[in-house]
Design a protein around this motif. Structure first.
Motif, PDB file in Angstrom:
ATOM      1  N   ASP A 141      12.621  15.921  39.124  1.00 49.00           N
ATOM      2  CA  ASP A 141      12.976  14.798  38.261  1.00 49.00           C
ATOM      3  C   ASP A 141      14.134  13.991  38.837  1.00 49.00           C
ATOM      4  OD1 ASP A 141      11.041  15.483  36.430  1.00 49.00           O
ATOM      5  OD2 ASP A 141      12.406  16.581  35.116  1.00 49.00           O
ATOM      6  N   SER A 142      14.849  14.551  39.806  1.00 45.44           N
ATOM      7  CA  SER A 142      16.027  13.871  40.326  1.00 45.44           C
ATOM      8  C   SER A 142      16.152  14.085  41.828  1.00 45.44           C
ATOM      9  CB  SER A 142      17.295  14.361  39.618  1.00 45.44           C
ATOM     10  OG  SER A 142      18.444  13.754  40.198  1.00 45.44           O
ATOM     11  N   PHE A 143      15.737  13.083  42.593  1.00 50.86           N
ATOM     12  CA  PHE A 143      15.914  13.128  44.045  1.00 50.86           C
ATOM     13  C   PHE A 143      17.382  13.241  44.405  1.00 50.86           C
ATOM     14  CE2 PHE A 143      16.894  10.623  47.875  1.00 50.86           C
ATOM     15  CZ  PHE A 143      16.268  11.417  48.823  1.00 50.86           C
ATOM     16  N   ARG A 144      18.223  12.457  43.740  1.00 51.83           N
ATOM     17  CA  ARG A 144      19.645  12.408  44.090  1.00 51.83           C
ATOM     18  C   ARG A 144      20.314  13.765  43.878  1.00 51.83           C
ATOM     19  NH1 ARG A 144      22.716   8.297  45.262  1.00 51.83           N
ATOM     20  NH2 ARG A 144      21.071   6.872  44.566  1.00 51.83           N
ATOM     21  N   LYS A 145      20.089  14.394  42.733  1.00 55.42           N
ATOM     22  CA  LYS A 145      20.716  15.681  42.459  1.00 55.42           C
ATOM     23  C   LYS A 145      20.221  16.742  43.445  1.00 55.42           C
ATOM     24  CE  LYS A 145      23.331  18.499  40.128  1.00 55.42           C
ATOM     25  NZ  LYS A 145      24.807  18.378  40.200  1.00 55.42           N
ATOM     26  N   THR A 146      18.924  16.715  43.749  1.00 61.53           N
ATOM     27  CA  THR A 146      18.369  17.682  44.699  1.00 61.53           C
ATOM     28  C   THR A 146      19.012  17.539  46.064  1.00 61.53           C
ATOM     29  OG1 THR A 146      16.262  17.743  43.518  1.00 61.53           O
ATOM     30  CG2 THR A 146      16.250  18.468  45.812  1.00 61.53           C
ATOM     31  N   ILE A 147      19.153  16.320  46.529  1.00 60.02           N
ATOM     32  CA  ILE A 147      19.771  16.083  47.832  1.00 60.02           C
ATOM     33  C   ILE A 147      21.255  16.455  47.806  1.00 60.02           C
ATOM     34  CG2 ILE A 147      20.390  14.328  49.534  1.00 60.02           C
ATOM     35  CD1 ILE A 147      17.459  15.138  49.593  1.00 60.02           C
ATOM     36  N   THR A 179      12.159  17.527  51.214  1.00 61.33           N
ATOM     37  CA  THR A 179      13.001  16.579  51.932  1.00 61.33           C
ATOM     38  C   THR A 179      14.386  17.167  52.172  1.00 61.33           C
ATOM     39  OG1 THR A 179      11.805  14.723  50.928  1.00 61.33           O
ATOM     40  CG2 THR A 179      13.983  14.262  51.857  1.00 61.33           C
ATOM     41  N   SER A 180      14.942  17.798  51.136  1.00 56.72           N
ATOM     42  CA  SER A 180      16.278  18.375  51.267  1.00 56.72           C
ATOM     43  C   SER A 180      16.300  19.507  52.288  1.00 56.72           C
ATOM     44  CB  SER A 180      16.776  18.879  49.906  1.00 56.72           C
ATOM     45  OG  SER A 180      16.048  20.016  49.457  1.00 56.72           O
ATOM     46  N   TRP A 195       3.450  19.073  47.290  1.00 56.07           N
ATOM     47  CA  TRP A 195       4.287  19.263  46.107  1.00 56.07           C
ATOM     48  C   TRP A 195       5.745  19.510  46.487  1.00 56.07           C
ATOM     49  CZ3 TRP A 195      -0.595  21.571  46.262  1.00 56.07           C
ATOM     50  CH2 TRP A 195      -0.686  22.697  47.069  1.00 56.07           C
ATOM     51  N   ALA A 196       6.595  19.473  45.463  1.00 56.04           N
ATOM     52  CA  ALA A 196       8.038  19.643  45.660  1.00 56.04           C
ATOM     53  C   ALA A 196       8.555  18.707  46.750  1.00 56.04           C
ATOM     54  CB  ALA A 196       8.368  21.100  45.978  1.00 56.04           C
ATOM     55  N   VAL A 197       8.253  17.437  46.600  1.00 59.67           N
ATOM     56  CA  VAL A 197       8.560  16.434  47.630  1.00 59.67           C
ATOM     57  C   VAL A 197      10.065  16.331  47.883  1.00 59.67           C
ATOM     58  CG1 VAL A 197       8.450  13.979  48.179  1.00 59.67           C
ATOM     59  CG2 VAL A 197       6.462  15.126  47.164  1.00 59.67           C
ATOM     60  N   PHE A 198      10.854  16.249  46.810  1.00 58.96           N
ATOM     61  CA  PHE A 198      12.295  16.102  46.989  1.00 58.96           C
ATOM     62  C   PHE A 198      12.908  17.385  47.552  1.00 58.96           C
ATOM     63  CE2 PHE A 198      12.206  13.063  43.092  1.00 58.96           C
ATOM     64  CZ  PHE A 198      11.560  12.112  43.851  1.00 58.96           C
ATOM     65  N   ALA A 249      11.160  28.048  38.423  1.00 57.84           N
ATOM     66  CA  ALA A 249      11.005  27.407  37.117  1.00 57.84           C
ATOM     67  C   ALA A 249      11.536  25.971  37.102  1.00 57.84           C
ATOM     68  CB  ALA A 249      11.733  28.226  36.052  1.00 57.84           C
ATOM     69  N   GLY A 250      11.956  25.465  38.256  1.00 57.74           N
ATOM     70  CA  GLY A 250      12.499  24.111  38.304  1.00 57.74           C
ATOM     71  C   GLY A 250      11.473  23.050  37.947  1.00 57.74           C
TER      72      GLY A 250
END
Length: 250
Positions: free
Chosen positions: A98-104, A153-154, A147-150, A192-193
């Protein structure tokens, strides 16, 4: 070259549970002097340290509450003033599609920030004692799935960082080894993310039919084994409960 956990002071981010906890557990089992566990979950962290101290001796494990994406300066200063740190294990991570920024921020930027803080503290050409930066990446840091694209990427970023900072040229200058373990699917809370809803069926099919879900204990044990011999800049795979192996070049 061999590396011995004996009498080492080791920091593990996200070390209160899952893979991070088992890495801490196995380092202590192999003679580490002190394990400093950083985690955002205070209750779990306090309990984890109590369990480790009951098992290995009073004061062997220390807990510091820490959000790795926000608390670098305050917490690192506290650690470096009290301890001579030999190893930094960058394990903290999230799966939040739900959040690319937080994941990165958590999975990649924090890894780089903490690593460079430790690198500057440890580098022999600046008066340090050398040491090891140990990154927990993922098989999804070099595989390409839909799946789990972000998250992917990280983890690609972590792998690129490990190989670049860990290049022998940098090691020969600094005396700081940089390595990584790439776990496959492991039974931890990260599973569970938040994920994109249309990908759930595909993810569930992979977990059910295509992979063996590992326990954190087997990954933690392998991680400490890898620590003893891995050359700088190398990545090691632990998946499907198979023996550890070098990750493919990507």
């Amino acid at each position: 070259m061999t590396y011995d956990p004996l009498d080492k002071v080791i920091v593990v981010t996200g070390g209160a549970s899952g893979i991070g906890y088992e890495i801490a557990n196995h380092f202590l089992q192999n003679g580490a002097k002190t394990l400093i566990i950083l985690d955002i979950n205070e209750d779990v962290g306090v309990n984890a340290v109590k369990t480790l101290n009951d098992k290995y001796g009073k004061g062997k494990a220390v807990f510091i509450k820490c959000d790795v994406s926000k608390d670098l300066e305050k917490v690192s200063e506290e650690i470096f003033q009290k301890y001579q740190v030999d190893v930094l294990v960058n394990n903290a991570g999230i799966l939040n599609e739900d959040s690319f920024r937080k994941t990165i921020e958590v999975n990649c930027i924090a890894v780089v920030d903490w690593s460079m803080k430790f690198w500057e503290y440890s580098r022999k050409d600046k008066g340090g004692r050398g040491g090891t930066i140990y990154n927990v990446a993922s098989i999804y840091g070099y595989q390409h799935v839909p799946w789990a694209v972000f998250y992917q990427t990280s983890k690609h970023g972590v792998i690129g960082f490990t190989r670049s900072l860990g290049h022998p040229y940098n090691y020969n200058k600094s005396g700081v080894r940089v390595i990584a373990i790439c776990p496959g699917v492991t039974a931890t809370s990260i599973q569970a993310g938040n994920k994109w809803d249309w990908q759930l069926e595909g993810i569930e099919n992979v977990i059910k039919n295509e992979v063996i879900v590992q326990t954190p204990e087997t990954v933690g044990k392998a991680a400490v084994e890898i620590f003893t011999f891995a050359e700088t800049g190398t990545l090691w795979v632990k998946e499907n409960d198979e023996p550890i192996k070098l990750a493919p070049m990507c």
